[in-house]
Write a protein that holds these residues in place. Structure first.
Motif, PDB file in Angstrom:
ATOM      1  N   TYR A 128      16.092  22.390  21.652  1.00 12.63           N
ATOM      2  CA  TYR A 128      15.127  21.656  21.629  1.00 12.63           C
ATOM      3  C   TYR A 128      14.587  21.559  23.318  1.00 12.63           C
ATOM      4  O   TYR A 128      13.450  22.101  23.363  1.00 12.63           O
ATOM      5  CB  TYR A 128      15.301  20.383  21.298  1.00 12.63           C
ATOM      6  N   SER A 129      15.289  21.286  24.168  1.00 12.17           N
ATOM      7  CA  SER A 129      15.060  21.064  25.533  1.00 12.17           C
ATOM      8  C   SER A 129      14.638  22.335  26.311  1.00 12.17           C
ATOM      9  O   SER A 129      15.358  23.197  25.866  1.00 12.17           O
ATOM     10  CB  SER A 129      15.771  20.135  26.297  1.00 12.17           C
ATOM     11  N   GLU A 130      13.766  22.360  27.079  1.00 17.38           N
ATOM     12  CA  GLU A 130      13.520  23.674  27.773  1.00 17.38           C
ATOM     13  C   GLU A 130      13.391  23.198  29.288  1.00 17.38           C
ATOM     14  O   GLU A 130      13.388  22.249  29.736  1.00 17.38           O
ATOM     15  CB  GLU A 130      12.282  24.268  27.508  1.00 17.38           C
ATOM     16  N   ALA A 133      10.334  21.577  29.629  1.00 20.05           N
ATOM     17  CA  ALA A 133      10.163  20.651  28.642  1.00 20.05           C
ATOM     18  C   ALA A 133      11.347  20.021  28.154  1.00 20.05           C
ATOM     19  O   ALA A 133      11.947  20.298  27.263  1.00 20.05           O
ATOM     20  CB  ALA A 133       9.289  21.238  27.560  1.00 20.05           C
ATOM     21  N   LEU A 137       8.835  16.761  24.920  1.00 19.22           N
ATOM     22  CA  LEU A 137       9.217  18.043  24.091  1.00 19.22           C
ATOM     23  C   LEU A 137       7.702  18.640  23.552  1.00 19.22           C
ATOM     24  O   LEU A 137       7.843  19.950  23.279  1.00 19.22           O
ATOM     25  CB  LEU A 137       9.740  17.367  22.930  1.00 19.22           C
ATOM     26  N   LEU A 140       6.775  22.341  25.144  1.00 25.90           N
ATOM     27  CA  LEU A 140       7.480  23.486  25.047  1.00 25.90           C
ATOM     28  C   LEU A 140       6.722  24.738  25.052  1.00 25.90           C
ATOM     29  O   LEU A 140       5.669  24.714  24.501  1.00 25.90           O
ATOM     30  CB  LEU A 140       8.713  23.237  23.821  1.00 25.90           C
ATOM     31  N   GLN A 141       7.369  25.740  25.613  1.00 21.37           N
ATOM     32  CA  GLN A 141       6.872  27.182  25.733  1.00 21.37           C
ATOM     33  C   GLN A 141       7.529  28.148  25.123  1.00 21.37           C
ATOM     34  O   GLN A 141       6.968  29.291  24.959  1.00 21.37           O
ATOM     35  CB  GLN A 141       6.621  27.684  27.250  1.00 21.37           C
ATOM     36  N   LYS A 157      16.388  27.897  26.201  1.00 23.67           N
ATOM     37  CA  LYS A 157      16.647  26.453  25.653  1.00 23.67           C
ATOM     38  C   LYS A 157      17.730  25.923  26.513  1.00 23.67           C
ATOM     39  O   LYS A 157      18.621  26.844  26.959  1.00 23.67           O
ATOM     40  CB  LYS A 157      17.004  26.369  24.280  1.00 23.67           C
ATOM     41  N   THR A 173       9.849  26.117  18.278  1.00 31.89           N
ATOM     42  CA  THR A 173       9.060  27.115  18.662  1.00 31.89           C
ATOM     43  C   THR A 173       7.603  27.050  18.866  1.00 31.89           C
ATOM     44  O   THR A 173       6.989  26.415  18.019  1.00 31.89           O
ATOM     45  CB  THR A 173       9.597  28.535  18.042  1.00 31.89           C
TER      46      THR A 173
END
Length: 396
Positions: A128-130, A133, A137, A140-141, A157, A173
């Motif tokens: 999940y986490s980036e 981001a 959430l 996210l990219q 990630k 994604t």
């Protein structure tokens, strides 16, 4: 749900308690008591021991490979697992992705993935986490570009729990860019041994390897690894997060910790001939936390009752997440203070010559203290949870 008042539940409780006392791997319990990290092999053995009994996926309905337990039985099982000191079941498979698969997945996906999750033979991680981001959430990219009958995955990630033990990862994604950030997000599963995937350890403040950074460089997976419809990943993730935030409560584990603290404080001196438990401030804080655990349990039972009646944890799970986090941090703070007093005694034994207790609690207690600092961040920060409560529960 007054579980103690129903005598019909007591044989079930006795069966579960007997299993952990006689049939569960003893070396796993010893390692947990010492505060040591489990190897991947040990994680598998611990979870497959439950899987062999059909108990690992304790909340799953029977038609999907679970035991088909009532809400009360699930609650008792969780209590007894924590009471025994067994490791918490890795939630990424049985609590998170499993219910998403049997709710939104195809029959082929259910047949492919559910058995390995339910018996503990296959481990999962959550992507999940980036880096840019985390709690936001929707920003996210991480990209998934369809190329024929495959998706090409690219991105990073981070803060990925238990990736070092996992065989698969489920990912949020971005498959398209819409005006509303929550749209264009797709839920895709990927094996972690796929070419182009690398898992890098992140050593946390307690000195342990809980977390990883997972990099994906042009990783190809079949379109059949997508759960549900393209662009509907956000709604599936909200379903998953309701289960995740409810799972943080761990009432049985908190009660065991509080009992341990009370026993430790009844032996450790606070100075002179007084025990730590006789210190009015420490005793008051311990009692306050015990009361808060009672309140948390009542709140959990209310939420679980709504699930039994056909609802879902929903946004009310954010309340549990905040309560459970703050209580966990206060409990481990009390452990730390008890360990500090014991540490002082070691430098001056003449202060407390009557102390004969075991000092083994200190190192795991300090590690738990550092570990619980992260609870107010992962699963959505407590600040985010308060925003959810304000907007979606209170309608502000």
């Amino acid at each position: 749900m007054n579980l103690d008042a129903d005598p019909s539940l007591q044989p079930f409780r006795a069966e579960v308690r007997s299993f952990f006392a006689t049939a569960y791997p003893k070396e796993i319990l010893r390692k947990m008591e010492a505060g040591a990290s489990l190897t991947t092999d040990e994680v598998r053995r611990a979870e497959m021991a439950l899987g062999e009994k059909g108990w690992l996926a304790s909340a799953w309905p029977a038609e999907h490979g679970g035991p088909g337990w009532s809400i009360e039985e699930q609650y008792i099982f969780d209590e007894e697992l924590e009471r025994a000191g067994a490791p918490t079941v890795t939630p990424m498979g049985v609590v998170y992705v499993g219910p998403v698969i049997y709710t939104f997945g195809s029959d082929e996906q259910k047949a492919r993935w559910l058995p390995g999750i339910a018996d503990g033979s296959v481990g999962w991680a959550q992507g999940y986490s980036e880096p840019e981001a985390g709690s936001d959430l929707a920003s996210l990219q991480f990209s998934a570009v369809q190329d024929g009958d495959e998706y090409v995955l690219s991105g990073t990630k981070i803060w990925t729990s238990a990736a070092q033990h996992a065989d698969w990862i489920f990912l949020l994604t971005r498959t398209s860019r819409e005006e509303k950030k929550q749209l264009g997000i797709t839920f895709i599963c990927c094996p972690l041994d796929q070419p182009g995937v690398s898992v890098k350890p992140i050593i946390s403040i307690d000195g342990k390897y809980h977390l990883s950074q997972c990099d994906f460089v042009d990783v190809r997976v079949p379109v059949t690894n997508r759960i549900g419809e393209e662009g509907k990943g956000w709604s599936y993730s909200q379903y998953l997060l309701g289960n995740e935030r409810t799972s943080y409560a761990r009432i049985g584990g908190k009660r065991k910790q509080l009992a341990d603290i009370r026993a430790i404080a009844s032996h450790i001196p606070a100075g002179g001939n007084r025990r730590l438990i006789d210190d009015s401030q420490f005793a008051s804080r311990l009692s306050q936390v015990e009361i808060r655990v009672d309140a948390l349990e009542i709140t959990v039972l209310r939420v679980l009752s709504s699930v039994r009646d056909g609802g879902s944890p929903g946004t009310e799970a954010s309340i549990l997440k905040i309560m459970a986090t703050e209580i966990a941090q206060e409990i481990t703070t009390l452990f730390l203070e008890a360990a500090a007093d014991h540490g002082m005694r070691k430098f001056n034994d003449s202060v407390s010559p009557e102390w004969t207790g075991d000092s083994g609690f200190a190192a795991p207690g300090v590690a738990s203290y550092f570990g619980t600092r992260a609870q107010s961040i992962y699963g959505g920060t407590n600040e985010i949870q308060r925003n959810i409560i304000a907007k979606r529960v209170l309608g502000l």
